[in-house]
Every structure is written in structure tokens, then in C-alpha cells.
Design a protein around this motif. Structure first.
Motif, mmCIF file in Angstrom:
data_model
loop_
_atom_site.group_PDB
_atom_site.id
_atom_site.type_symbol
_atom_site.label_atom_id
_atom_site.label_comp_id
_atom_site.label_asym_id
_atom_site.label_seq_id
_atom_site.Cartn_x
_atom_site.Cartn_y
_atom_site.Cartn_z
ATOM 1 N N ARG A 50 0.814 -1.214 0.000
ATOM 2 C CA ARG A 50 0.000 0.000 0.000
ATOM 3 C C ARG A 50 0.847 1.265 0.000
ATOM 4 O O ARG A 50 0.619 2.175 -0.768
ATOM 5 C CB ARG A 50 -0.937 -0.017 1.217
ATOM 6 N N TRP A 51 1.841 1.327 0.897
ATOM 7 C CA TRP A 51 2.587 2.590 1.080
ATOM 8 C C TRP A 51 3.967 2.581 0.434
ATOM 9 O O TRP A 51 4.558 3.630 0.238
ATOM 10 C CB TRP A 51 2.758 2.905 2.569
ATOM 11 N N PHE A 52 4.512 1.388 0.179
ATOM 12 C CA PHE A 52 5.870 1.305 -0.375
ATOM 13 C C PHE A 52 5.852 0.505 -1.675
ATOM 14 O O PHE A 52 6.807 -0.182 -2.019
ATOM 15 C CB PHE A 52 6.815 0.656 0.643
ATOM 16 N N GLY A 53 4.716 0.577 -2.382
ATOM 17 C CA GLY A 53 4.495 -0.271 -3.547
ATOM 18 C C GLY A 53 5.562 -0.138 -4.619
ATOM 19 O O GLY A 53 5.883 -1.098 -5.308
ATOM 20 N N GLY A 54 6.148 1.056 -4.762
ATOM 21 C CA GLY A 54 7.134 1.271 -5.801
ATOM 22 C C GLY A 54 8.550 0.890 -5.415
ATOM 23 O O GLY A 54 9.455 0.901 -6.247
ATOM 24 N N ARG A 55 8.749 0.546 -4.145
ATOM 25 C CA ARG A 55 10.107 0.248 -3.665
ATOM 26 C C ARG A 55 10.576 -1.063 -4.286
ATOM 27 O O ARG A 55 9.835 -2.044 -4.362
ATOM 28 C CB ARG A 55 10.069 0.119 -2.139
ATOM 29 N N ALA A 56 11.846 -1.087 -4.695
ATOM 30 C CA ALA A 56 12.362 -2.194 -5.499
ATOM 31 C C ALA A 56 12.602 -3.458 -4.689
ATOM 32 O O ALA A 56 13.133 -3.413 -3.581
ATOM 33 C CB ALA A 56 13.670 -1.772 -6.165
ATOM 34 N N VAL A 57 12.192 -4.577 -5.258
ATOM 35 C CA VAL A 57 12.558 -5.907 -4.770
ATOM 36 C C VAL A 57 13.281 -6.590 -5.931
ATOM 37 O O VAL A 57 12.671 -6.942 -6.941
ATOM 38 C CB VAL A 57 11.322 -6.708 -4.330
ATOM 39 N N VAL A 58 14.590 -6.702 -5.797
ATOM 40 C CA VAL A 58 15.443 -7.196 -6.876
ATOM 41 C C VAL A 58 15.802 -8.648 -6.594
ATOM 42 O O VAL A 58 16.202 -8.994 -5.486
ATOM 43 C CB VAL A 58 16.732 -6.346 -6.966
ATOM 44 N N SER A 59 15.627 -9.490 -7.594
ATOM 45 C CA SER A 59 15.888 -10.915 -7.424
ATOM 46 C C SER A 59 16.823 -11.383 -8.531
ATOM 47 O O SER A 59 16.495 -11.310 -9.711
ATOM 48 C CB SER A 59 14.547 -11.663 -7.483
ATOM 49 N N GLU A 60 18.009 -11.836 -8.127
ATOM 50 C CA GLU A 60 19.025 -12.281 -9.096
ATOM 51 C C GLU A 60 18.741 -13.733 -9.459
ATOM 52 O O GLU A 60 18.492 -14.562 -8.573
ATOM 53 C CB GLU A 60 20.405 -12.148 -8.440
ATOM 54 N N GLY A 61 18.756 -14.021 -10.748
ATOM 55 C CA GLY A 61 18.453 -15.391 -11.148
ATOM 56 C C GLY A 61 19.337 -15.858 -12.271
ATOM 57 O O GLY A 61 20.097 -15.081 -12.851
#
Lengths: 536, 536
Positions: free
Chosen positions: B16-27
Motif C-alpha cells: 500500500r505505502w511502499f508499492g514502488g520500492r524495489a525488490v530485486v531478485s538475481e536469477g
């Protein structure tokens, strides 16, 4: 993993691991330099004493006291005895205090020496006899008012302190509303403990053992914003400003004790700023100030940063929230923002702490858009948000579906920044439109000629209501008229927002919590100007 | 104030409040750049899917997965469906995994592509049929292994996620003990939520929205030390290092993603240090590293500070503690301490977080003196400390009067700093006295010629046991003998502590959690040297 959440854990922890950390209490007799070990010992003795008076869990024990080490011992010792710490606002009128003690069913009162006469007067108006104890510090004890120090010395400490089920009542505080049924907010051990953890987070107050904390907010208000609990939990040093704390005393304590975190209302920080300038005091480079309880002018934030390198972080709370619900920190992607852009963040009420939910709703209870523009009544809920008042039911104007209706009108943006537009009752209705008194006040207080400003509605035959500015000018500013004063507002607001008139005053009346008292101001204005709707 | 504590609140809040914050996943397929809004959407779909498979609350859903965005969606989506997220250590042997799945009664397994063969093998040894889903990322799906991505795309998200009573089971993790009955630790929603708050405090990990967090600890270990929950709660950015994370990949992610907080075991930070030096990588000036799970050599702390300006903070935890219990920060009055004095703080296991109680007790269960010298078995309790094992009762060697017996031998000082002397089973009994293998190892690893060192007991006809050092020398260091190697230990330890002999090795064996595997080492030494007591 059965382990009850309680501030009792915090004081046991503080005494055990942070026993040598200083707890400084300023008093009329001088400075008391204690420690968390001493506070724990005091709390253990208080607990023994209170349990002997009130073997029934949930009994109320009232305090009328300033921020002192004795009051701090009561903060932890009374709930640990299974009783409820009922902190009474000493600035209320005797009749109000009597009504609150009567409503709470309180039978024990511990009071600072200067409030013993007040309690004696109040006692005649309550139906139960009161057990009275004086919190020493000057006046001699008597049969009617035995000495706290002597009583706690006479009992053996309870070691370890008992821990109660976390949902048990631990504290009781009445809101400062002066009309209608008294509204009491009951705090559980759990609510107090969770609240202390949440405010200590980096995006709250950010408290740790390395901090020295000064609560410039009185301990008779809503747990002193949780700072005594949080300081014990983290093992921080604590500086208590004592009886009748002046802005001069607070300024000098900040400097002398190397305070790194202080919290209070904006008017306190305005006064402290003057004293810091006058006495050229040096401050800890680590000092941060939290300003809440009323809107903080951005000029104040700028002055602290530019002149003293001190960051003011604003926040928002209510007695019903234990009391802190929000803090206004800039986000990770705002480091390149201009000061003007950041001003809108630094003076917001903040974003909700973890576990606090907040939304703005329209008249039907539907959430308005989270766009930073749409306005609605602010509603909150969470594990330290009241869902009802003590013995007062849940009136529909206060609660809805488990949400607390705050009575504040606010916008919420997409990141959760909440900005109060006004109290629902302080909005000015002009020609079918709404005018925000708060926005006008902030704009007026940004004027370097203005010291204080409040805007209230006055009745108007054509427009229903019109804004009237009540202004205190700074010393040395010559005479002004309305058109000169309001010139900086042109362009910033619609033409019809510009106040109708201005009244210059020597000082603005304040509430018992130090905020501008708009109720008194409205009454005074109507009486003085004779244009009231109350028939005068 | 009825409001259940749950990580479900954190993911709803993050979306809701931090929706744009990045979650980066290396694959293996490249970098997946997602966001908290995306993780929330995934969790809502997972919740729908899991609830359709397991309408009974408390059912176990297992994962065999690396640190990826899909695993992160399962972290939040499975508990929100009322099911229990059972994370399985992928480094265990098939027979061990089978025993654990059997013991847990798990009927659904979601696995990374590289573990599908392993699960197929395991399936033959469990009594229930397994529902199997592949977490995509490379291998094609099949009838036996339908695709996670396709399944979650096929369902409608549950909005909002349901919230369960806070005492409900949310997670299950087995300790890495390889013998005896499997020991499962069940985590409640409440324990996970409180743990996330406590580790985020300034005197824990100190996490806020301004942080970018890299969990170098696998998500199949004890909630990845709570970092996924804490990052969601605070709205921090998250960087997941993906399958088979090498120290090279972690070093480059720290640099490339501007990571400000990373946590893992000391051996990871030793390897990362080499890569940082080799590739001359630049790091965020705000980066702090948390090192736990095994003792951290002070030479490692010094190298990070002196070469990269990065502060390593040590800590201590166990699967049974959700898992973090302590962190080692210096106190307010240590700012003038010398580096040598501070070394004793920076390499301590830490002081207990709020709500964690810790004590060292003698054989009778009596607390030993808190003087930093008296040793005893470390016991802990608190709202996120297990009080029993899942379906395993409460064996007397594990729990006593509500306290978890850690099996660690420790000293505790007056400020709460806990220092592990050894595992009870790793202590060396020599001539009726105790020798700490950990202290010898730390001293050996402070030697610039030494890369890795472990000290184990070997049987001795006269002294019962004697210490033997197993040492890996750094590249380029010529041949050494024991007397040259042990010279720096003279004077630092009693003469009889100096190891009996040294074995130089190319590498030390490690456990599935990356720690030195002393059990294997002891067996190997006995076999190789033929002086074992096992009859060889």
C-alpha cells in the motif's frame, strides 16, 4: 512462546542491563542524578505499596505530577502491582478533575506538593474518600498527606516484579475535552509495550542506548508520548525537566545534559529556540527534535536546521493512540529534493507507524483517493488505538467498524503521508466552501514579523462564516494593518480565503496541553467584538 | 485495541505505502526487478491457491528454494492462507529431507527447478503423496511438476489478505541436527511479527525505509533471520541473491545495488572480502554488515572497517529464536575506548534484544555471576523463543521451566554482553580443566598467515583430551610447523591450552549452514590419525 508483552519487562531489563545509565530529574531542590537501577528499586517498592492498598487488579491510582523521578517510579510500579496508573492533567480546573476522578472511580491520589491544595478542594466534590500521598520534594508531610519517600522506604521491594496478562489495564488517561461526558482511554500492558517498540524504530523516533532522551511533553499527558517506556526498553539516558518546566529550563537542559532526542509541542520549540539564540547554547551534534501535537511551521524547522544543525521531525498522535501514530521522515528517493520540496514532507503529520492503519473517508465511510488532494475524515486503527472509551460506550461520532474517527480532516498521498487540513470543528464554512484555518495559520507564522497566529471563524451575514486572524507580532515590529499583514497571502490562497480582519494580541490563550485555545479565542472574539451568534 | 500481530500486516502495508520500492531478485535467467506491489499481488494469488488446496488451517506447505521473488511471495502468501510455511534446508541429504517431510506431515512441496529430482527421490520415502509445484525459472513444467507462474496467474488475488489469530502457526523450520528425532520449531504469526519489529530497532539491525537489504542468509534457514518480514514492515528495498549465491555474486550485488544492510555468516563475509579486494568494488557509505551464526574473528571486523569503512556488527541467534536474540553494539560510554578494548565488544555475541531474557546457569540451574568471567549454559526465553519442539515434547536437555537451554557455554557481563565460550559438546576436557576451542580458533584466525582454523579434541592417554588445530593457510604462505604457528598464542593463553599438534588442510569441511563442520572433522581426524576412541 507464551510471554506477555508489558512495560514491566522494560523496567526489569533497564535495571538489570542498563542499571548505571543516568536518569536525571530537575527539581526545585536541585538536580537529582539517579539511575535505572534506582528507578527499578523505586518501582519495586511502589508495587509493594500499591498492592497492599489495592489487592484487586484494575483499581485506579491517580497521579497529579510533573516529570520527575518519583512520577517515573509510579509509571512502572503502579501497573506492576496490577493497578491502573491514572495520570491527571494538572492544568484542568478543579471541577473537571473532580468529574474525572469520579468517573474513573479513583480512590488513591499521589500529588506533587503544589497540587495538594487542589486535591483537597477536589476531594469535597467526589463521592469516595481519597487516599492521598504527597510526592515530597519540598513541603512537609502530614497525617492527611503522608510522604511518598517515607512510605516507599518502609516497604520491601517486590523482586522480581509480577507480570500480568498483557491485555490487563495498565494506564488511564482522559482527553482534554472540557464538555460532555469525560472520555477516558484505557491502555493495556500490551498496547504500551508495542507502542514503545514502534516509536523506537528508525522511522519513528529512532531510539537506542546511545540516546539521552528529554520528554518536553508532560508525564500527565498520554504516557509522555511513550518516552519513559521507550527509554527503559532501550536503556537510553533520561532527562526529566521537573516542575513547571519553562522553555529556558528545557533549553539549558538540552545543552547541559547532552540530550540527543527531545519531543514536545511546536510552541515549546518556538520558545526554546529564542532561549538557544539568547544564551548561545551549544547542543549535541546528535540532537534530533520531535515536534507533534499541533502543526509545526516550516519556518521553525528551517531555523533549527540552519542555526543549530538540528533536524526537527514532525509527527502526529492522539491520547486515543497511546499516543503516537505517525512520524514524517523523508524517503530514500528524496535526497535530491530541494528544501522547498522537502518542506512539504517535514511539516506533514507523517506516515503511519507499523501496525497503525490510516485512511481518509468521506461522509459515507468510503476511503477517498490516496492522491494527496482528496480530503476526508482521518480514521485509524491498530493494536494501540482505542476502539472505545472507558465506561463511555462507543459513540458513533468517535468509532466506526473498529476504526477510531479522529475528527481531523486530512489528505493522504500514495506513500502514506497524511496532512491535516483542519479539525472538522475548526474548518471555516464560507459561502458553501471550506477554508482551512490551519493552512492560514501556518502561512501567517511563516511571516518573519509574526510570532503567533490563530485563525477562527466569525459569523457573517452573507457568507455564513469568515476567517478572523488573531496575531501576536514579534517584539520591535511596528504597527501593521490587515492589508499589509495579509499581502504575503495573496496568490498563495484563493482571494476569498484571505481573512476578513485581524486582531493583534499580546499573547494567544493556550489549552492545558500548550496548544492555541481556539475555543476560548472564539468566545473572547465574539464577546469583545459583539458580533457573536451567542446572542450578546 | 484487538488487533492481531502478523507479517500479513507487513505485506499489506508494503504494497500500500511502499508499492514502488524495489525488490530485486538475481536469477540464472538474469535480474528480476520487481516491487513490493508485485510481491503483494503474488502473495494474494498464492493465498488463493493455497487456500484451495488446504482449506484446513495449519496444514504444512513446504518450500525447497533459494532467495528469490517467488520464495518471497510464498513467505507471505502461505501464512495468509492459514497454512504453515515449512522451509526445507536444500543442503540436507534426501533421507533427512524425507524424515522431516514425514515428521511434519507436509503434503505440498514447491521447489526450485534444480531440486525437482531431489524431491522425486524423497517422495518414494514418505508415506503421503506429495503435491509438487516447480518454482519456474528455467525448467519446463510437466504434469508431475506444474508451473508456479502459471498456477498463480490462473487465480484471482485475495484482497485484502485474511488475518488469522496471532497465535496461529505460520512457519515451521527444522534445526540442522542430523541425528536423533527431527526437531521442528513452529513459529506463530505473533512471534514473526514481534521478531521483525525487534530486529529493526536501532540497537538490533536498525532498519528503515532508507535501507536496501540483502539477506546473504538463505530463506530456507529460520525466516532468513527475519529480513523479508522486516524489509516489508519498514518498506526497505530488498535484494535477493538467487540460486547458489557465490561470494563473488554477493560482493557484486552489494556494490551494484547500493546495499546498505546485509546479513550472513562470517565465512560468507570472509569470501566476500576477498572479492571486494580483487575487483576493487565500491560500496554504499551507509553499508553495515551483520555477522552471526558463528563467531566472527576480530581480524575480519578490522579488515572491513579499515579497507572499506564498513562496520560489522555481530549477533547471535538460533532456529529456536525465530532466529535472532542478540546484537553487539558498543554503549554510549565506549566512544573513547581503544580499538583493542572495542574488539571485545564487536566480537561478542551481543546483548539481548528487548523481550529476550538471557542468563548463564550452572548444572543446578542457578544463574552464575554476571561478571563476564563465570561460565554457565546459556538459557533464553521470550515471545519469539520456542518453549518446545513441534510434536517432539520438551526433552529436559532442551527446555527447563520455560527457558530454552541453548547448549552453548557462555559468560554474561553486567551490561548483558554474552560471550560464547563454546558449544557444550565442543569444549575440550584436558586434565580436569576446560579449554575453549572457539577462543583458540579466533586467535589462530587473527594470524595473517591463516585463512581458516578449527580446533577439535583428540583423545589423550594422560590428559583425557587435548586440542588439535586444523588449519588452512593463505595462498603464498610457505611451510610452517606447529611451534611457529602457535608462537603468537603464547602468553595469550595458559600453556596447557596450546594445541598439541596441527593438521594443514586444503579446506575445512562445512555444515549445510556454512559453518565449520567439527563433527566431520573429528571423525576424519580420528580416522586419519588412528588415535580415535571409536575403536579404529
Amino acid at each position: 512462546m507464551q510471554y506477555p508483552l508489558s512495560p514491566t519487562h522494560f523496567i526489569e531489563r533497564a535495571g538489570r542491563w542498563f542499571g548505571g545509565r543516568a536518569v536525571v530529574s530537575e527539581g526545585d531542590e536541585g538536580t537529582h542524578r539517579g539511575s535505572w537501577a534506582e528507578v527499578l528499586d523505586g518501582a519495586r517498592r511502589v508495587s509493594a505499596l500499591v498492592a497492599s492498598w489495592h489487592p484487586t487488579p484494575g483499581d485506579r491510582v491517580a497521579t497529579l505530577g510533573w516529570n520527575t523521578h518519583r512520577h517515573l517510579e509510579l509509571y512502572f510500579g503502579v501497573p506492576a502491582a496490577g493497578a491502573v496508573l491514572h495520570t491527571v492533567n494538572v492544568r484542568l480546573a478543579p471541577a473537571q478533575i473532580a468529574r474525572i476522578l469520579e468517573h474513573a472511580g479513583t480512590r488513591t491520589v499521589l500529588a506533587d506538593p503544589e497540587f495538594t491544595d487542589l486535591v483537597d478542594r477536589v476531594e469535597r466534590e467526589v463521592s469516595r474518600p481519597l487516599r492521598k500521598i504527597v510526592l515530597d520534594g519540598g513541603s512537609p508531610s502530614s497525617d492527611a498527606w503522608p510522604s511518598y519517600d517515607e512510605l516507599v522506604d518502609s516497604v520491601a521491594p517486590v523482586d522480581p516484579l509480577p507480570v500480568w496478562p498483557e491485555e490487563s489495564a495498565a494506564g488511564l488517561c482522559y482527553t482534554s475535552g472540557t464538555t460532555g461526558e469525560p472520555k477516558g482511554v484505557m491502555y493495556s500492558h500490551r498496547a504500551m509495550a508495542l507502542h514503545a517498540m514502534a516509536i523506537s524504530l528508525p522511522d519513528g523516533f529512532g531510539l537506542g542506548e546511545n540516546d539521552t532522551v528529554l520528554p518536553a511533553v508532560p508525564m500527565f499527558h498520554a504516557n509522555a508520548w511513550g518516552l519513559p517506556h521507550a527509554a527503559a526498553m532501550t536503556g537510553a539516558g533520561l532527562v526529566l525537566p521537573g516542575p513547571r518546566p519553562s522553555v529556558e529550563r528545557i533549553a539549558h537542559l538540552l545543552s547541559r545534559e547532552g540530550v540527543t532526542f527531545a519531543a514536545g509541542v511546536p510552541t515549546v520549540w518556538m520558545g526554546v529556540l529564542e532561549e538557544l539564540r539568547r544564551s548561545r547554547l551549544s547542543l549535541s551534534p546528535r540532537l534530533r527534535i520531535h515536534s507533534g501535537g499541533a502543526p509545526t511551521p516550516s519556518s521553525l524547522v528551517d531555523a533549527y536546521r540552519e542555526e543549530f544543525g538540528v533536524e526537527i521531525v514532525t509527527g502526529w498522535g492522539m491520547t486515543e493512540l497511546t499516543p503516537v501514530g505517525m512520524a514524517a521522515h523523508p524517503r530514500h528517493d528524496m535526497s535530491a529534493w530541494t528544501p522547498a520540496e522537502l518542506a512539504g514532507i517535514r511539516t506533514a503529520q507523517g506516515t503511519p507507524l507499523p501496525f497503525v492503519e490510516a485512511r481518509a473517508v468521506d461522509e459515507t465511510g468510503t476511503e477517498v483517493d490516496r492522491d494527496g488532494r482528496s480530503v476526508g475524515e482521518l480514521e485509524v486503527r491498530g493494536p494501540w488505538v482505542a476502539a472505545s472509551y472507558y465506561q463511555g460506550g462507543s459513540p458513533p461520532e468517535s468509532f466506526r467498524d473498529g476504526w477510531l474517527r479522529t475528527g481531523d480532516v486530512a489528505t493522504v498521498d500514495g506513500r502514506g503521508y497524511v496532512r491535516l487540513v483542519d479539525r472538522t470543528k475548526d474548518l471555516i464554512r464560507s459561502g458553501g466552501e471550506w477554508i482551512s484555518s490551519v493552512q492560514l495559520e501556518n502561512a501567517l507564522m511563516d511571516d518573519p514579523r509574526v510570532s503567533e497566529a490563530a485563525v477562527v471563524a466569525v459569523p457573517h451575514p452573507r457568507w455564513q462564516e469568515r476567517p478572523l486572524a488573531c496575531v501576536v507580532l514579534k517584539e520591535g515590529v511596528g504597527e501593521l494593518d490587515g492589508s499589509t499583514l495579509f499581502a504575503p497571502l495573496e496568490g498563495r490562497f484563493p482571494r476569498w480565503w484571505i481573512p476578513e480582519d485581524v486582531v493583534f494580541m499580546a499573547a494567544l490563550p493556550r489549552t492545558s496541553t500548550g496548544k492555541f485555545d481556539k475555543k476560548t479565542l472564539r468566545e473572547w472574539v465574539r464577546r469583545e467584538r459583539g458580533d457573536g451568534s451567542d446572542g450578546s
